[in-house]
Design a protein around this motif. Structure first.
Motif, short mmCIF file in Angstrom:
data_model
loop_
_atom_site.label_atom_id
_atom_site.label_comp_id
_atom_site.label_asym_id
_atom_site.label_seq_id
_atom_site.Cartn_x
_atom_site.Cartn_y
_atom_site.Cartn_z
N ASP A 56 19.22 54.11 18.89
CA ASP A 56 19.65 54.61 17.58
C ASP A 56 19.33 56.09 17.39
OD1 ASP A 56 20.39 52.00 16.94
OD2 ASP A 56 18.42 51.55 16.09
N LEU A 57 18.44 56.62 18.21
CA LEU A 57 17.98 57.99 18.04
C LEU A 57 18.78 58.94 18.93
CD1 LEU A 57 15.85 59.77 16.63
CD2 LEU A 57 14.35 59.37 18.57
N GLU A 58 19.61 59.76 18.32
CA GLU A 58 20.43 60.71 19.07
C GLU A 58 19.66 62.01 19.26
OE1 GLU A 58 24.10 61.22 17.02
OE2 GLU A 58 24.67 59.09 17.15
N LEU A 59 19.43 62.35 20.52
CA LEU A 59 18.65 63.55 20.84
C LEU A 59 19.57 64.66 21.31
CD1 LEU A 59 15.63 61.98 22.75
CD2 LEU A 59 15.79 62.58 20.33
N ASP A 60 19.25 65.89 20.91
CA ASP A 60 20.02 67.03 21.38
C ASP A 60 19.27 67.73 22.49
OD1 ASP A 60 18.05 68.71 20.15
OD2 ASP A 60 19.11 68.52 18.25
N ALA A 61 19.88 68.77 23.03
CA ALA A 61 19.30 69.45 24.19
C ALA A 61 17.98 70.14 23.86
CB ALA A 61 20.30 70.48 24.73
N ASN A 62 17.73 70.39 22.56
CA ASN A 62 16.52 71.11 22.16
C ASN A 62 15.35 70.18 21.82
OD1 ASN A 62 17.80 73.67 22.35
ND2 ASN A 62 18.75 73.33 20.34
N ALA A 63 15.56 68.89 21.96
CA ALA A 63 14.48 67.94 21.63
C ALA A 63 13.28 68.17 22.54
CB ALA A 63 15.00 66.51 21.76
N GLY A 64 12.09 68.17 21.95
CA GLY A 64 10.88 68.40 22.71
C GLY A 64 10.54 67.23 23.61
N HIS A 65 9.64 67.47 24.53
CA HIS A 65 9.23 66.42 25.48
C HIS A 65 8.62 65.23 24.76
CE1 HIS A 65 6.80 65.40 29.40
NE2 HIS A 65 7.63 64.45 29.05
N GLY A 66 7.85 65.49 23.71
CA GLY A 66 7.22 64.40 22.98
C GLY A 66 8.24 63.45 22.37
N VAL A 67 9.27 64.00 21.73
CA VAL A 67 10.29 63.16 21.09
C VAL A 67 11.09 62.43 22.14
CG1 VAL A 67 12.31 63.17 19.59
CG2 VAL A 67 10.37 64.66 19.06
N ARG A 68 11.43 63.09 23.23
CA ARG A 68 12.20 62.41 24.28
C ARG A 68 11.40 61.27 24.90
NH1 ARG A 68 12.64 65.58 28.34
NH2 ARG A 68 11.82 67.54 27.54
N ALA A 69 10.12 61.47 25.09
CA ALA A 69 9.28 60.41 25.65
C ALA A 69 9.15 59.25 24.67
CB ALA A 69 7.90 60.96 26.01
N LEU A 70 9.06 59.58 23.38
CA LEU A 70 8.99 58.53 22.36
C LEU A 70 10.25 57.67 22.40
CD1 LEU A 70 7.82 57.18 19.77
CD2 LEU A 70 8.98 58.99 18.48
N PHE B 211 8.73 63.37 13.53
CA PHE B 211 7.71 62.43 13.98
C PHE B 211 6.33 63.07 13.96
CE2 PHE B 211 11.72 61.19 15.98
CZ PHE B 211 11.86 59.92 15.45
N GLY B 212 6.09 63.90 12.95
CA GLY B 212 4.77 64.49 12.78
C GLY B 212 4.34 65.33 13.96
N PRO B 213 3.08 65.16 14.42
CA PRO B 213 2.56 65.98 15.52
C PRO B 213 3.34 65.85 16.81
CG PRO B 213 0.79 64.84 14.37
CD PRO B 213 2.07 64.28 13.84
N VAL B 214 4.06 64.75 17.00
CA VAL B 214 4.82 64.58 18.24
C VAL B 214 5.94 65.62 18.35
CG1 VAL B 214 6.33 62.98 19.50
CG2 VAL B 214 4.26 62.14 18.42
N ASN B 215 6.41 66.14 17.22
CA ASN B 215 7.47 67.16 17.23
C ASN B 215 6.97 68.54 17.64
OD1 ASN B 215 8.69 65.14 15.03
ND2 ASN B 215 10.35 66.38 15.85
N ARG B 216 5.69 68.78 17.50
CA ARG B 216 5.16 70.12 17.71
C ARG B 216 4.95 70.43 19.18
NH1 ARG B 216 0.43 68.67 13.55
NH2 ARG B 216 1.74 68.17 11.74
#
Length: 213
Positions: free
Chosen positions: A199-213, A166-171
């Motif tokens: 639909d989006l499966e998140l793992d334990a290492n997902a950043g805060h930005g992706v989890r919030a999205l 997700f571009g900058p949101v991943n960083r």
């Protein structure tokens, strides 16, 4: 740096921009520890419609070549023209997650403008202090508009897989970019996306930005 020096910390608690609670709800939960004082507003303004999702399952992300989502860009451009004709009194901004998607949306809007002369006044000075814009999320600090359209662009590709890109949101610090992005609207925000949250499966290492999205 201030925190490292032991400086006192205080939240700004009054939120002034959003005329509908849903427009600030995610930021309040994810980034402000539910500390914002938010005024209940539904019904006070018929144009304050809050947050909506435009789910576009057929619009696929071209990950391998253009790194854009043409179907989504066309849907956003069409929504822009509908807004220009039906709600010209509301200022509008479009924000894309990537520069490539931003550029494609600009092209699609320009193509539609040629066939919609009745929308010309909206793009030519109807909102001198808040003119229409199309930007990528890294360039919207300080902007605010009555309505905001968000084009995620990324998501499900031709294989049916949703890449967690997700571009900058991943960083690192991506959550701050996301917070700025989703708090730009005063009355309405529409998110264009080809997948839903479940639909989006998140793992334990997902950043805060992706989890919030």
């Amino acid at each position: 740096m201030f925190r490292a020096r032991g400086a006192q910390e205080r939240y700004l608690s009054w939120h002034y921009r959003s005329r509908h609670e849903s427009l600030i709800a995610v930021s309040n939960v994810e980034f402000y520890d539910r500390k914002l004082v938010i005024f209940p507003s539904p019904g006070s303004n018929r144009l304050a419609t809050g947050l909506k999702l435009r789910h576009l399952p057929e619009a696929l992300y071209d990950r391998g070549r253009t790194r854009t989502n043409r179907g989504e860009a066309k849907a956003v451009a069409q929504a822009v023209m509908t807004h220009a004709v039906e709600n010209p009194g509301m200022s509008l901004g479009v924000i894309a997650f990537s520069m490539a998607q931003r550029d494609l949306i600009e092209v699609e809007v320009e193509l539609l403008k040629r066939s919609k002369p009745e929308a010309a006044s909206f793009f030519n000075g109807a909102h001198p202090t808040e003119p229409f814009f199309v930007k990528n999320l890294e360039n919207v600090q300080g902007d605010e508009r009555d309505a905001i359209f968000i084009s995620i662009g990324y998501g499900r590709n031709e294989s049916g897989r949703i890449a967690k890109e997700f571009g900058p949101v991943n960083r690192n610090g991506g959550e701050r970019r996301l917070n700025v992005l989703i708090s730009r609207a005063k009355m309405a925000m529409e998110v264009f996306c080809n997948f839903r949250a479940e639909d989006l499966e998140l793992d334990a290492n997902a950043g805060h930005g992706v989890r919030a999205l």
